[in-house]
Design a protein around this motif. Sequence first.
Motif, PDB file in Angstrom:
ATOM      1  N   ALA A  13      -5.851  -0.599  -3.989  1.00 55.33           N
ATOM      2  CA  ALA A  13      -7.233  -0.888  -3.571  1.00 55.33           C
ATOM      3  C   ALA A  13      -7.399  -2.353  -3.189  1.00 55.33           C
ATOM      4  CB  ALA A  13      -8.206  -0.521  -4.688  1.00 55.33           C
ATOM      5  N   ALA A  45      -5.327  -2.743   0.329  1.00 50.71           N
ATOM      6  CA  ALA A  45      -5.690  -1.922   1.492  1.00 50.71           C
ATOM      7  C   ALA A  45      -6.759  -2.611   2.333  1.00 50.71           C
ATOM      8  CB  ALA A  45      -6.189  -0.555   1.031  1.00 50.71           C
ATOM      9  N   CYS A 105      -1.160   7.209   0.362  1.00 52.16           N
ATOM     10  CA  CYS A 105      -2.212   7.870  -0.430  1.00 52.16           C
ATOM     11  C   CYS A 105      -1.777   9.286  -0.807  1.00 52.16           C
ATOM     12  CB  CYS A 105      -3.510   7.941   0.356  1.00 52.16           C
ATOM     13  SG  CYS A 105      -4.138   6.366   0.923  1.00 52.16           S
ATOM     14  N   VAL A 128       0.843  -1.198   0.000  1.00 51.70           N
ATOM     15  CA  VAL A 128       0.000   0.000   0.000  1.00 51.70           C
ATOM     16  C   VAL A 128       0.879   1.248   0.000  1.00 51.70           C
ATOM     17  CG1 VAL A 128      -1.841   1.244   1.200  1.00 51.70           C
ATOM     18  CG2 VAL A 128      -1.809  -1.261   1.239  1.00 51.70           C
ATOM     19  N   GLU A 130      -7.892   0.912   6.686  1.00 48.84           N
ATOM     20  CA  GLU A 130      -7.043   1.883   5.982  1.00 48.84           C
ATOM     21  C   GLU A 130      -7.874   2.728   5.025  1.00 48.84           C
ATOM     22  OE1 GLU A 130      -2.764  -0.494   5.884  1.00 48.84           O
ATOM     23  OE2 GLU A 130      -4.304  -0.984   4.393  1.00 48.84           O
ATOM     24  N   VAL A 131      -8.778   2.100   4.300  1.00 44.87           N
ATOM     25  CA  VAL A 131      -9.639   2.838   3.372  1.00 44.87           C
ATOM     26  C   VAL A 131     -10.512   3.820   4.142  1.00 44.87           C
ATOM     27  CG1 VAL A 131     -11.557   2.636   1.735  1.00 44.87           C
ATOM     28  CG2 VAL A 131      -9.628   1.037   1.608  1.00 44.87           C
ATOM     29  N   GLU A 135     -17.069  11.018   2.123  1.00 44.72           N
ATOM     30  CA  GLU A 135     -16.373   9.839   2.636  1.00 44.72           C
ATOM     31  C   GLU A 135     -16.909   8.551   2.001  1.00 44.72           C
ATOM     32  OE1 GLU A 135     -15.537   7.927   7.052  1.00 44.72           O
ATOM     33  OE2 GLU A 135     -16.216  10.005   6.879  1.00 44.72           O
ATOM     34  N   VAL A 148     -14.888   5.612  -0.278  1.00 48.55           N
ATOM     35  CA  VAL A 148     -14.921   4.192   0.096  1.00 48.55           C
ATOM     36  C   VAL A 148     -15.479   3.358  -1.060  1.00 48.55           C
ATOM     37  CG1 VAL A 148     -16.004   2.513   1.646  1.00 48.55           C
ATOM     38  CG2 VAL A 148     -15.061   4.634   2.575  1.00 48.55           C
ATOM     39  N   MET A 177     -12.967   2.996  -3.932  1.00 46.05           N
ATOM     40  CA  MET A 177     -11.938   2.005  -3.595  1.00 46.05           C
ATOM     41  C   MET A 177     -12.480   0.585  -3.759  1.00 46.05           C
ATOM     42  SD  MET A 177      -9.025   3.343  -2.948  1.00 46.05           S
ATOM     43  CE  MET A 177      -8.131   2.172  -1.921  1.00 46.05           C
ATOM     44  N   THR A 207      -9.916  -2.578   5.134  1.00 44.00           N
ATOM     45  CA  THR A 207     -11.119  -1.768   5.315  1.00 44.00           C
ATOM     46  C   THR A 207     -10.824  -0.580   6.222  1.00 44.00           C
ATOM     47  OG1 THR A 207     -12.473  -3.733   5.032  1.00 44.00           O
ATOM     48  CG2 THR A 207     -13.541  -1.842   6.040  1.00 44.00           C
ATOM     49  N   ALA A 216     -10.376   7.825   3.699  1.00 44.42           N
ATOM     50  CA  ALA A 216     -11.605   8.470   3.228  1.00 44.42           C
ATOM     51  C   ALA A 216     -12.067   9.546   4.208  1.00 44.42           C
ATOM     52  CB  ALA A 216     -12.702   7.422   3.023  1.00 44.42           C
ATOM     53  N   LYS A 240     -11.175  -2.237  -6.403  1.00 48.03           N
ATOM     54  CA  LYS A 240     -10.845  -3.577  -5.899  1.00 48.03           C
ATOM     55  C   LYS A 240     -11.594  -4.671  -6.658  1.00 48.03           C
ATOM     56  CE  LYS A 240     -10.341  -5.981  -1.498  1.00 48.03           C
ATOM     57  NZ  LYS A 240     -10.381  -5.776  -0.053  1.00 48.03           N
TER      58      LYS A 240
END
Length: 193
Positions: free
Chosen positions: A148, A151, A94, A91, A155-156, A116, A120, A123, A153, A160, A127
């Motif tokens: 994506a 990463a 960002c 990762v 981290e995302v 936000e 999410v 991403m 959940t 976000a 993915k």
Amino acid sequence: MKKLAIILWCVCALAFAAAAQKLNAPPAWAYVARPADYKDPVDDGSLHHVPDSTAGWTFTQLQDFYSAADWHPGDHPAMPEVVAHGRKPEVFACGFCHRADGPGGPENASLAGLPEAYIVQQMADFKSGARKSLTPERRPPAAMTAVAKAATTAEVASAAAYFSRLKPRKLITVVWKRPWFQKPTWWDGCSRL
């Protein structure tokens, strides 16, 4: 005569297929590539700076995908770890591509101020493959898809939440001037957006 017609038909079909492929290809001006013989400059250890900042980084530091150069740290909240440094080896930070304060660059999106939930979802779409690029072989979309997929959940969600709280900056100012030959009209006094 029949063979000539078949050959002519095949040639036309190939020409149309090539033309269609060219029409669907992205415009070259939008996806400028480095020349094949390009070499990064040698890092002489000198620090690079931007206006109104006391921060400085070497060329090598600025090329580190796991470190977001934060030129103006007082202009935004503290970055979460995933935004500032990412998680090696999968990762990238960002903030390396999307910048510490979220404006992105010419090759990627501005994230500052986006909702936000939207970040999410994007991403998740990268993915799953639901979001694709016209140029998946280029580094930015390939890196975004890889990040994506790797990463977590958490981290995302962290990234976000951070980017959604940032205020977008105005990067472009459009100035309109009436041509010299055009007479003023009644709406010239109205405010322009």
